[in-house]
Design a protein around this motif. Structure first.
Motif, PDB file in Angstrom:
ATOM      1  N   UNK A  79      -3.552  -3.040   0.553  1.00 56.88           N
ATOM      2  CA  UNK A  79      -4.591  -2.836  -0.451  1.00 56.88           C
ATOM      3  C   UNK A  79      -5.211  -4.194  -0.719  1.00 56.88           C
ATOM      4  N   UNK A  80      -6.537  -4.269  -0.610  1.00 53.51           N
ATOM      5  CA  UNK A  80      -7.269  -5.514  -0.834  1.00 53.51           C
ATOM      6  C   UNK A  80      -8.023  -5.379  -2.143  1.00 53.51           C
ATOM      7  N   UNK A  81      -8.006  -6.422  -2.928  1.00 49.30           N
ATOM      8  CA  UNK A  81      -8.677  -6.340  -4.228  1.00 49.30           C
ATOM      9  C   UNK A  81     -10.152  -5.999  -4.033  1.00 49.30           C
ATOM     10  N   UNK A  82     -10.652  -5.190  -4.955  1.00 47.30           N
ATOM     11  CA  UNK A  82     -12.041  -4.775  -4.849  1.00 47.30           C
ATOM     12  C   UNK A  82     -12.196  -3.384  -4.269  1.00 47.30           C
ATOM     13  N   UNK A 114       1.146  -2.589  -3.032  1.00 44.87           N
ATOM     14  CA  UNK A 114       1.208  -1.135  -3.110  1.00 44.87           C
ATOM     15  C   UNK A 114       2.594  -0.730  -3.600  1.00 44.87           C
ATOM     16  N   UNK A 115       2.647   0.336  -4.352  1.00 46.33           N
ATOM     17  CA  UNK A 115       3.949   0.842  -4.802  1.00 46.33           C
ATOM     18  C   UNK A 115       4.283   2.112  -4.027  1.00 46.33           C
ATOM     19  N   UNK A 127       0.911   4.152  -3.684  1.00 47.67           N
ATOM     20  CA  UNK A 127      -0.098   4.151  -4.740  1.00 47.67           C
ATOM     21  C   UNK A 127      -0.610   2.735  -4.962  1.00 47.67           C
ATOM     22  N   UNK A 128      -1.892   2.635  -5.329  1.00 51.16           N
ATOM     23  CA  UNK A 128      -2.450   1.318  -5.631  1.00 51.16           C
ATOM     24  C   UNK A 128      -2.066   0.897  -7.042  1.00 51.16           C
TER      25      UNK A 128
END
Length: 917
Positions: A79-82, A114-115, A127-128
């Motif tokens: 997951x990349x911010x934004x 990520x969780x 999940x993010x």
């Protein structure tokens, strides 16, 4: 023989303007495409090994296995911010490293953890941070669903088309030949009939695949989407079409002279970004792969159950669109970014976050450019320059094509035709104009030519598969090709632009990179052999679409370097890739002087703009052939309201300077070019927005009106920024056009007549040859110059006009960005001015948008025109901050609701107010 071949090539190009399609592959002639197409939709043969899952702060990793060949692939999810997700798939233990595209991403993206919320029952759920997005990984068969608030937006490998040819040792005899047909990757036994595993023939060309087949592919299903855009460059419609006829969109940079329209073959540039849109969401898929790539698209309707009060009632269903997109690349790895929007403007920012924003161009480059293959000599340049002044037509740049050089040796001058190039440039400098010269990537084989001898000595040329310098035929005859993928070569090449090295050049000389697909006249598909070898022993097949990107990068760095980092470069390139926006401008290549090419240029430019490259244009008038006067006039009118504005023509085309088509046509073209110059404050502000916020300068209607279905397929008109709607006339002898003015709550005004349009929707608008329909959107303020100058530099002190168009609430807002127009001082020393104009409750105010800006100017706002102000004012006053209020003389037309204020003399760099009572 090389010289004879070039002569025949040129003769063919001049005499036969149609594409000889036999020079280029059809999709079914591409071996890796045929192999991938043997894999039909169905249950995937890959399964995820959930016991291999590892979770870190950076990503989630696990392996997947192919049921038949048992090869393990490593999957990484980030997951990349934004609001971006990244999926990488590579071999877990490849025989050798597989190519991963370098230098396109501006930095390694910042990731978020990520969780893992579930890992049981053959399902892994990630999940993010905000837990609004979930990635649902099904183990058997392997597939991934990307959900937003438990609704599936996108799924991967849901059709089971994940394809990954693992690297294998060469055949046992050590000689890879077409007869060795052991299946690779997830190829079926039917592949043994395919002749493209270890070598591939096309015509007389043999492509030896030293490392065997290495194709990758994957399918994506877009739920609820049936409007797709992007993946330039093609001469196609704005909306991407279904490819069920077997004609896939091809991303493979090729020199196709006189390319046909409505063709999915790749031409000069490639950006593997696809955008999908529906009224409540926009998303993007960025497939980071620089090898030859094909994209299949299939949209269908699927039944979706509508929940009812009765759980037993399953009769109520509705048809919703589902679009399958299949990406297939010849080599590399799977490295894909999912840009989740949710708006189009979010997509543009997300893509820019990865690949960079549009470089802020020097102001002169937004003026008009005059080009031809070729202006003959210094006297010709002088005469053309004088012709613009004589006919009172503004222009900024004159261009020189390949004939200005000494025998097609770049960085040189023909000593007879251009005996004193510095003197010629000084003449242009006095006129406050610039020169652009062509610099192609092929280097003439001549031991007396410094560029060749140094390149040869230093080992800077691309190699052939046998380790010798790759030799091809191009304009100089026998030529060698610089390996721009090598950082050392790029640094050396950048040094060639130094004034002491590039004899005869000055700081008003800028550069045009052409033929950099690369074009190889005697090569397969008129380009470089795929088995040629680059820096770090990578084959050309891995990075073909990056070649022009790297040349433009090196050229831009060279122009910056020659000014000791003080001046912005201008570099136009024909070949491009994702991220090319960082280095300059692109154009659509060798188009033809026909009405259909004018028409298709609009969706082509819109598509390039959506792919991050705002600075784009098409050759005005058409490069090939002779436009009739009406077509030329219409093309100038269109080009004046597009980002890059250049007239250009072939060497055998008749001369077509703007004053050669009779006084009436000269007058109309003059007016179109002047309109461009008057519009420059608005245009330059839009480029600043592109540079800082990644907003396209030229944009399809649907981007501004994302919920209006009627705008989704419109490609004959467009928005220039958020304020101007432009409808170029693209039909011969048109007497009227059908213009869509979208939005029930929108107000539109005729940009020239100031008249408010009484209706919205599709309107029949009468047209004459004198101009094209342009409308200003209510609620906007557009800054203009009050007059056009001979070039942009002549206009520095010309006063401003504000065009204030009121919306239904009698409000409007707009911006003006200013700097010195040429240096990096706006960045390093905060030498810029960024103003905001707001009209609210009958007060027009000018305020500072960015307080850090330090730029000062004595320029003033001289005139303000209000559109849609129905009330008759009794008093208008103006007051600068800290100054005295003064009464303003005005004229008001109650019939047209236009209020004009003149002789204001309000400083652009100060706060002030205009009050209407």
């Amino acid at each position: 023989m090389a010289v004879i071949w070039v002569f025949l090539y040129v003769l063919h190009h001049i005499q036969d303007e149609a594409v000889d399609k036999s020079n280029f592959k059809e999709c079914n002639q591409i071996a890796f495409y045929r192999r991938q197409k043997l894999l039909r939709p169905g249950k995937s043969l890959y399964r995820a090994l959930l016991d291999t899952v590892s979770l870190s702060d950076e990503n989630v990793k696990f392996q997947i296995s192919h049921e038949e060949n048992k090869v393990l692939l490593q999957v990484e999810i980030y997951e990349i911010e934004g609001n971006i997700f990244r999926l990488k798939i590579n071999e877990a233990a490849p025989l050798r490293a597989r190519y991963e595209v370098p230098d396109v991403l501006i930095k390694e993206p910042t990731t978020q953890k990520l969780s893992m919320s579930q890992k049981e029952g053959g399902v892994l759920v990630l999940a993010n941070v905000n837990e609004d997005y979930k990635l649902r990984v099904t183990a058997n068969p392997f597939q991934i669903e990307l959900q937003f608030k438990d609704e599936t937006v996108l799924s991967m490998n849901s059709n089971g088309l994940l394809y990954f040819e693992h690297l294998q040792p060469p055949p046992s005899d050590g000689n890879p030949t077409a007869e060795n047909e052991e299946a690779a990757g997830d190829s079926s036994k039917d592949n043994q009939e395919d002749l493209g595993l270890w070598q591939e023939k096309f015509g007389s060309f043999l492509d030896i695949k030293a490392h065997g087949p290495s194709s990758v592919g994957m399918d994506f299903s877009l739920h609820g989407f049936d409007h797709l855009y992007g993946i330039p460059q093609h001469t196609e419609s704005l909306l991407l079409k279904n490819t069920s006829d077997g004609d896939a969109y091809r991303l493979y940079n090729l020199d196709i002279f006189g390319h046909k329209i409505h063709d999915k073959i790749g031409i000069y540039g490639s950006v593997p970004l696809l955008i999908a849109h529906k009224p409540d969401r926009t998303l993007g898929i960025f497939w980071l792969n620089s090898s030859e790539t094909l994209v299949d698209i299939n949209t269908k309707a699927v039944a979706e159950h509508i929940p009812t009060e009765s759980a037993a009632d399953i009769s109520k269903q509705r048809a919703v669109p589902l679009t399958d997109v299949r990406w297939m690349s010849e080599s590399g790895i799977i490295d894909v970014f999912l840009l989740m929007g949710p708006t189009a403007f979010d997509i543009f920012k997300q893509f820019a976050q990865l690949t960079g924003t549009q470089a802020l161009p020097p102001l002169f480059s937004l003026g008009y450019h005059q080009c031809r293959w070729n202006y003959e000599d210094e006297q010709d340049v002088k005469a053309v320059d004088a012709g613009f002044d004589e006919h009172d037509i503004p222009y900024d740049v004159i261009w020189l094509d390949i004939e200005h050089t000494d025998g097609k040796r770049y960085f040189t001058w023909d000593k007879k035709k251009f005996q004193n190039p510095k003197r010629m440039q000084e003449l242009l400098r006095k006129k406050k104009r610039k020169l652009v010269v062509i610099v192609d990537p092929h280097i003439k084989a001549d031991p007396m030519y410094t560029l060749y001898s140094q390149g040869k000595e230093k080992g800077y040329f691309v190699k052939d598969r046998n380790g010798k310098d790759f030799e091809g035929i191009c304009w100089p005859g026998s030529s060698y090709y610089l390996d721009f993928t090598n950082p050392e070569v790029r640094k050396w090449y950048a040094d060639q632009f130094a004034f002491k090295t590039y004899k005869g050049s000055t700081n008003i000389l800028f550069v045009w990179n052409d033929m950099n697909e690369p074009s190889v006249f005697k090569g397969a598909e008129l380009t470089m052999q795929k088995d040629a070898v680059h820096y770090n022993n990578w084959e050309h097949r891995e990075l073909h679409n990056l070649y022009g990107f790297y040349q433009q990068m090196a050229t831009a760095e060279g122009l910056i370097k020659r000014s000791s980092g003080k001046e912005r470069p201008f570099v136009l390139t024909r070949s491009f890739f994702a991220g090319s926006q960082k280095y300059g401008a692109v154009w659509t290549g060798d188009n033809t002087a026909e009405w259909s090419y004018l028409k298709i240029s609009i969706p082509m430019l819109l598509t390039i703009s959506m792919a991050g490259i705002s600075f784009c244009g098409a050759d005005v008038g058409g490069f090939i052939g002779d436009p009739e006067p009406e077509l030329l006039v219409r093309w100038y009118q269109a080009g004046a309201y597009q980002p890059f504005f250049r007239g250009h023509s072939n060497m055998k085309s008749k001369r077509r300077e703007p004053w050669l088509f009779g006084e009436k046509n000269t007058q109309i073209i003059r007016e179109a070019i002047r309109e461009r110059y008057v519009l420059l404050p608005y245009l330059y502000t839009l480029f600043y927005r592109a540079h800082t916020e990644a907003e396209p300068v030229m944009r399809p209607l649907w981007i501004e009106f994302p919920e209006k279905l009627e705008t989704f397929g419109v490609e004959d008109e467009y928005m220039l920024g958020n304020a101007l709607l432009v409808y170029p006339v693209t039909d011969k002898e048109a007497k009227a056009v059908s213009v869509l003015l979208p939005g029930l709550k929108e107000v539109w005004y005729d940009f020239r007549k100031f008249k408010r349009m009484e209706d919205q929707g599709t309107l029949k608008i009468p047209v004459t040859l004198e101009n094209i329909p342009i409308f200003q959107r209510g609620g906007t303020v557009i800054p203009l110059k009050t007059a056009a100058g001979k070039s942009t530099e002549w206009m520095t002190n010309i006063s401003y006009e504000l065009r204030v168009a009121l919306n239904t609430e009698a409000c409007a807002v707009g911006e003006l960005y200013l700097d010195d127009g040429h240096s990096f001082q706006y960045l390093h020393k905060k030498q810029f001015l960024y103003r905001k104009f707001t009209f609210h409750k009958n007060i027009l105010s000018s305020s500072c948008t960015d307080e850090s800006g330090q730029y000062r100017t004595t320029c003033v706002v001289e005139r303000v025109i209000f559109l849609g102000l129905g009330q008759q004012p009794t008093l208008v006053t103006a007051c600068s901050k800290g100054g005295k209020e003064k009464e303003v003389v005005f004229t008001h037309d109650t019939k047209t609701a236009v209020l004009i204020l003149e002789n204001l003399a309000l400083r652009v760099d100060s706060d002030w107010e205009i009050c209407i009572k």
